[in-house]
Design an enzyme around this catalytic site. Structure first.
Site, PDB file in Angstrom:
ATOM      1  N   ASP A 159     -29.443  -2.337   0.017  1.00  0.00           N
ATOM      2  CA  ASP A 159     -30.596  -3.085   0.506  1.00  0.00           C
ATOM      3  C   ASP A 159     -31.741  -3.079  -0.503  1.00  0.00           C
ATOM      4  OD1 ASP A 159     -31.275  -4.744   2.558  1.00  0.00           O
ATOM      5  OD2 ASP A 159     -32.286  -3.218   3.749  1.00  0.00           O
ATOM      6  N   ASP A 205     -29.636  -4.584  10.053  1.00  0.00           N
ATOM      7  CA  ASP A 205     -30.663  -3.556  10.223  1.00  0.00           C
ATOM      8  C   ASP A 205     -30.759  -3.075  11.669  1.00  0.00           C
ATOM      9  OD1 ASP A 205     -31.373  -3.747   7.534  1.00  0.00           O
ATOM     10  OD2 ASP A 205     -32.721  -5.422   7.919  1.00  0.00           O
TER      11      ASP A 205
END
Length: 334
Positions: A159, A205
């Site tokens: 990420d 997420d």
């Protein structure tokens, strides 16, 4: 189709390989958007997620909708059967049984699907996104905390690199017109439901840091302690990490990788609790597949189960209501 189907367990090797596969997929999408017309790609993806979203939303709302049907509702049974071959070599490819209640849920989900397909409205997008998230959390399972740490650690690097190191993640997220993210209107007060300025949160997420899927939530039961300490700790950690992400994003006015803040919080908070309770060794040696959780029936074999959830529940209720004598077992059987 089969009510005894167990969630898929992710191994340590799968967890280590996950960020690599995700990186290849992300880069592939980025190149597709650079080479081919964005309009045609999104049209194809919209049709794909239209069908997938209807099925996911129908599955999600089905338990809730069953409470609203009256007792005298004419609930008929249906079967969708597709076979290959004939005689003894006949093989079932699709054998799906459903009822009228399932059709009602499917019709309601189809309305949301048409709304999303025609308007791309943010409410329809979020309904599909939440349905995908809930189905993802339900289907994926990590059997120990170590695998969860490997998965979160790899995705932490993934990420941070793709958001801060390149513009690939942000470009794909803005170009990809599909319910793979939740959007939050920042101009809701000014424009109401017609808001068009959004903040985004990827579904990964939500699903990846889920306390259940990381294996720490059921851990206390392996020590025969009927407590939800680690679940509540992970839940608070997720809220803290997500709040910190939003705060940093508003301060620096730049897209933030949510896992940069979620991973330290979701790993650090439960680890601090384990340190305080002296359970670090037990937590990392815990294997959920070897434990029988309270109120969670486990099967040693998986029989074929057919019928809708409503009809199965009715038949189970009838069996439980009939008194039966306890059968004595031999010592060898026990």
């Amino acid at each position: 189709q089969n009510s005894s189907e167990m969630p898929e367990t992710i191994t340590s090797r799968d967890a280590a390989r996950f960020p690599i596969v995700a990186s290849c997929t992300l880069l592939g999408l980025y190149l597709f958007f650079k080479i081919f017309s964005q309009e045609y790609i999104n049209l194809l993806l919209s049709m794909y997620f239209f069908v997938l979203g209807i099925l996911a939303l129908s599955h999600t709302i089905s338990p809730m909708m069953n409470r609203f049907f009256p007792a005298n509702f004419p609930n008929k049974q249906y079967q969708l059967l597709f076979t290959q071959g004939s005689g003894e070599s006949k093989e079932e490819i699709v054998n799906y049984e459903f009822d009228t209640k399932d059709l009602v849920c499917l019709a309601l989900s189809s309305v949301v699907g048409v709304w999303y397909l025609l308007r791309k409205h943010w409410i329809a997008n979020n309904l599909f996104g939440l349905a995908f998230s809930l189905n993802g959390v339900e289907l994926l399972h990590l059997n120990n905390v170590s695998t969860g740490c490997i998965l979160l650690g790899g995705l932490f690097i993934y990420d941070v690199f793709w958001v801060f190191g390149t513009n690939v993640m942000v470009t794909v997220a803005k170009s990809f017109e599909a319910p793979i993210k939740l959007v939050f209107p920042q101009d809701l007060l000014e424009k109401g439901l017609e808001a068009d300025n959004f903040a985004m949160l990827g579904l990964g997420d939500i699903v990846i840091p889920d306390p259940r899927s990381r294996g720490s939530a059921p851990f206390p039961y392996s020590l025969k302690k009927n407590t939800h300490t680690y679940f509540y700790t992970s839940f608070v950690a997720y809220i803290f990490g997500l709040g910190l992400t939003i705060f940093i994003m508003h301060i620096f006015k730049h897209a933030q990788p949510a896992l940069l803040y979620l991973v330290p919080a979701c790993i650090g908070f439960p680890l601090l609790v384990a340190l305080a309770k002296g359970e670090v060794t037990e937590m990392f040696s815990y294997e959920s597949s070897a434990e029988i959780l309270p109120h969670t029936p486990r099967l040693t074999h998986f029989p074929t189960v057919s019928g809708s959830p409503a009809s199965l529940a009715d038949s189970m209720q009838q069996k439980l209501s009939c008194p039966r004598r306890r059968r004595q077992q031999s010592p060898s059987a026990m």
